[in-house]
Design an enzyme around this catalytic site. Structure first.
Site, short mmCIF file in Angstrom:
data_model
loop_
_atom_site.label_atom_id
_atom_site.label_comp_id
_atom_site.label_asym_id
_atom_site.label_seq_id
_atom_site.Cartn_x
_atom_site.Cartn_y
_atom_site.Cartn_z
N CYS A 96 45.23 12.14 -8.58
CA CYS A 96 45.84 12.44 -7.32
C CYS A 96 47.32 11.88 -7.03
CB CYS A 96 44.73 11.50 -6.37
SG CYS A 96 45.14 12.22 -4.58
N HIS A 193 38.62 11.32 -7.37
CA HIS A 193 38.40 9.87 -7.05
C HIS A 193 36.93 9.93 -7.29
CE1 HIS A 193 42.24 9.10 -5.49
NE2 HIS A 193 42.11 9.99 -4.75
N1 GLN Z 1 49.63 10.73 -0.87
C1 GLN Z 1 48.96 11.81 -1.53
C2 GLN Z 1 48.17 12.86 -0.63
O1 GLN Z 1 47.79 12.59 0.38
C3 GLN Z 1 48.04 11.24 -2.73
C4 GLN Z 1 46.67 10.90 -1.82
C5 GLN Z 1 45.78 10.00 -2.80
O2 GLN Z 1 46.27 9.70 -3.99
N2 GLN Z 1 44.42 10.30 -2.78
O3 GLN Z 1 48.34 14.04 -1.09
#
Ligand code: GLN
Length: 241
Positions: A96, A193
């Site tokens: 992510c 995740h």
């Molecule tokens: N901040 C990033 C987004 O919202 C990554 C989010 C995350 O790592 N879950 O796209």
């Protein structure tokens, strides 16, 4: 107890980039490395630390936009070293927020551009839509990959990478092309995740195999216990959405 050798796993920025249980990826690698008969060594790298030498595998998690802003300058300072390791086929898993920053840039929802380190030929644009939920991906390399996504950034892949797979449920990289994640050399990048590796041991073993082959010239697999991975996959498969 004698082992087949030591594999050093480095987690990138666990203080700032480590959400929705991403730490579990490092724990799975630690456990499966020892089930395969090697000695795991878990290391952490946070902003301002000295970058450890002799790393065999790198894993990095997700983070809020604010976490990405905290690490961005330090990550740029490490870009050349990380790129050299990637080009030398070091296995890496980036999830992510770090997936986004291993790409060319992440333009946030509010218009801020966080430069990436360009190891992956991808770019990410923040949107007002948040993509949240369980995801099922069909991957030719790893079979059915299961996980959970929560992001507002939408990522498009350039010609220098391949997708990790195609989404059978959930969204993945963006709401347009049905792709999830990216593959380049021995890097696996994903929005998932959950954490990812407890439910997807095939990806963990891919990373461990390449780490061992790089270091020792070959990989001698052991007998990992997949009981909990199977249970976790069954449980995830029963979720309605
Ligand atoms: N901040 C990033 C987004 O919202 C990554 C989010 C995350 O790592 N879950 O796209």
């Amino acid at each position: 107890m004698s082992t087949k050798g030591t594999l050093r796993v480095l987690q990138l920025y666990p203080r700032d980039m480590n959400i929705y249980g991403d730490w579990g990826n490092a724990l799975v690698l630690q456990q499966r490395i020892s089930w395969h008969g090697y000695t795991p060594e878990l290391l952490e790298y946070n902003v301002g630390d000295e970058f450890p030498a002799d790393v065999d595998l790198i894993v990095g998690g997700g983070g809020q936009d604010s976490g990405q802003l905290i690490i961005q300058a330090d990550l740029q300072a490490r870009a050349e070293d990380l790129r050299a390791l990637a080009e030398a086929d070091l296995p890496m898993l980036v999830i992510c927020g770090l997936y986004q920053l291993f790409g060319k840039f992440f333009k946030t929802r509010t218009g801020e551009v966080i430069p990436g380190i360009g190891i992956l030929d991808v770019e990410t644009h923040g949107t007002d839509e948040r993509l949240i939920g369980n995801v099922k991906v069909a991957s030719t390399e790893f079979g059915e990959v299961l996980g959970y996504e929560n992001h507002s950034g939408q990522t498009t892949l350039g010609s220098g990478v391949s997708p990790l797979g195609t989404t059978a449920k959930g969204t993945g990289n963006n709401s347009g092309d049905g792709h999830e994640g990216a593959r380049y050399r021995n890097i696996v990048a994903s929005y998932l995740h959950g954490s990812l590796l407890p439910k997807n041991p095939a990806i963990a073993d891919f990373l461990i195999q390449h780490a061992a082959e790089r270091k020792f010239g070959h990989f001698a697999p052991g007998s990992p216990d997949d009981t909990y991975a199977v249970l976790a996959r069954e449980h995830a498969g029963r979720r309605p959405r």
